[in-house]
Design an enzyme around this catalytic site. Structure first.
Site, PDB file in Angstrom:
ATOM      1  N   GLU A  42      72.651  49.077 -58.481  1.00 54.22           N
ATOM      2  CA  GLU A  42      71.728  49.067 -59.623  1.00 54.22           C
ATOM      3  C   GLU A  42      70.312  49.198 -59.103  1.00 54.22           C
ATOM      4  O   GLU A  42      69.956  48.618 -58.070  1.00 54.22           O
ATOM      5  CB  GLU A  42      71.887  47.778 -60.460  1.00 54.22           C
ATOM      6  CG  GLU A  42      71.273  46.558 -59.806  1.00 54.22           C
ATOM      7  CD  GLU A  42      71.410  45.266 -60.618  1.00 54.22           C
ATOM      8  OE1 GLU A  42      72.550  44.754 -60.730  1.00 54.22           O
ATOM      9  OE2 GLU A  42      70.385  44.752 -61.079  1.00 54.22           O
ATOM     10  N   LYS A 132      76.451  37.792 -66.035  1.00 56.00           N
ATOM     11  CA  LYS A 132      75.836  37.601 -64.719  1.00 56.00           C
ATOM     12  C   LYS A 132      75.360  36.150 -64.674  1.00 56.00           C
ATOM     13  O   LYS A 132      74.486  35.766 -65.460  1.00 56.00           O
ATOM     14  CB  LYS A 132      74.662  38.578 -64.610  1.00 56.00           C
ATOM     15  CG  LYS A 132      73.726  38.323 -63.462  1.00 56.00           C
ATOM     16  CD  LYS A 132      72.733  39.444 -63.368  1.00 56.00           C
ATOM     17  CE  LYS A 132      71.340  38.907 -63.149  1.00 56.00           C
ATOM     18  NZ  LYS A 132      70.342  39.973 -63.031  1.00 56.00           N
TER      19      LYS A 132
HETATM   20  O1  LIG Z   1      66.884  41.291 -62.554  1.00 59.39           O
HETATM   21  C1  LIG Z   1      68.080  41.575 -62.517  1.00 59.39           C
HETATM   22  O2  LIG Z   1      68.677  42.138 -63.447  1.00 59.39           O
HETATM   23  C2  LIG Z   1      68.836  41.191 -61.340  1.00 59.39           C
HETATM   24  O3  LIG Z   1      69.835  41.802 -61.047  1.00 59.39           O
HETATM   25  C3  LIG Z   1      68.381  40.009 -60.599  1.00 59.39           C
HETATM   26  C4  LIG Z   1      68.301  40.336 -59.144  1.00 59.39           C
HETATM   27  O4  LIG Z   1      67.154  41.073 -58.848  1.00 59.39           O
HETATM   28  C5  LIG Z   1      68.341  39.116 -58.312  1.00 59.39           C
HETATM   29  O5  LIG Z   1      67.199  38.346 -58.536  1.00 59.39           O
HETATM   30  C6  LIG Z   1      68.493  39.477 -56.872  1.00 59.39           C
HETATM   31  O6  LIG Z   1      68.407  38.316 -56.150  1.00 59.39           O
HETATM   32  P1  LIG Z   1      68.564  38.304 -54.556  1.00 59.39           P
HETATM   33  O7  LIG Z   1      67.511  39.220 -54.004  1.00 59.39           O
HETATM   34  O8  LIG Z   1      69.972  38.734 -54.225  1.00 59.39           O
HETATM   35  O9  LIG Z   1      68.305  36.847 -54.233  1.00 59.39           O
END
Ligand SMILES: O=C(O)C(=O)C[C@@H](O)[C@H](O)COP(=O)(O)O
Length: 215
Positions: A42, A132
């Site tokens: 994504e 999620k």
């Molecule tokens: O904002 C979104 O839809 C997400 O998937 C959240 C995603 O960026 C999440 O915060 C990723 O976290 P990490 O870098 O894996 O700690």
């Protein structure tokens, strides 16, 4: 088809989150992840050039090679714009009924951010395909396993702070897949052009998920 995309997320077990990556490095980044076995990616909507990145990724890779979605989708307008650019699924950090409905209107599955059982049920009732669990590291694997009793029919994708240290615990707790950003899509390695790091990270996450699933 929407069901095929959900199936692909389930099979891959890891959704790579690309946030803030230079658009010029998008294809090499996705290619490196795919070579390591993470073929579901994504691009977050707050990344500069997100629509062009989604278009470029979906025109460069076949559907068998890479499934591309949009993350950080906060509203219906962003769901529509990213879907029309070629996003095959959307991911949100929060629950908004209209956003889910827009995704369904355009035939793409949604993975909707929730942090309580009530939100999980409301999101699923509104038409989310998966929830999620966000922010996953703060809620912890115990939160995911507690949901399994009453809400075991709702597929979960813990995201936010998922690392190689805790990914196995989330899968053991009943997670269907996980979303991983910074621990997988290493921004400094991308800047250096060291894509091997991403491929190695992807392999390590895929292996950790496979091991936890067979335990
Ligand atoms: O904002 C979104 O839809 C997400 O998937 C959240 C995603 O960026 C999440 O915060 C990723 O976290 P990490 O870098 O894996 O700690």
């Amino acid at each position: 088809m929407s069901a095929d995309i959900v199936q692909r997320v389930v099979e891959t077990g890891v959704v790579a989150i690309v946030r803030g990556t230079n658009p010029e490095r998008a294809i090499e980044t996705v290619d490196a992840l795919q070579r390591g076995g993470v073929s579901v990616v994504e691009v977050t909507a707050n990344t500069d050039g997100v629509l062009d990145m989604i278009r470029e990724i979906s025109s460069t890779f076949t559907a068998d090679e890479v499934v591309v979605g949009a993350g950080t989708v906060l509203d219906s307008e962003t769901a529509r714009a990213t879907t029309l650019a070629g996003a095959e699924f959307i991911v949100t950090p929060s629950f908004d009924t209209e956003t889910i409905q827009t995704a369904n209107r355009y035939g793409v599955p949604s993975v909707v951010g929730v942090a309580t059982p009530t939100e999980a049920v409301d999101a699923y009732t509104a038409g989310a395909d998966m929830v999620k669990i966000f922010p996953a590291a703060s809620l912890g694997p115990g939160f995911v396993s507690s949901l399994q009793g009453p809400l075991g029919h709702i597929p979960t994708v813990p995201t936010g702070g998922v690392s190689l240290d805790n990914v196995g615990a989330f899968i053991d707790a009943g997670a269907t897949a996980v979303g991983v950003g910074s621990s997988l899509v290493d921004g400094e390695a991308i800047e250096r052009g060291d894509y091997e790091v991403l491929t190695a990270n992807a392999r390590a996450f895929v292996d950790a998920v496979a091991t936890a699933r067979t335990d």
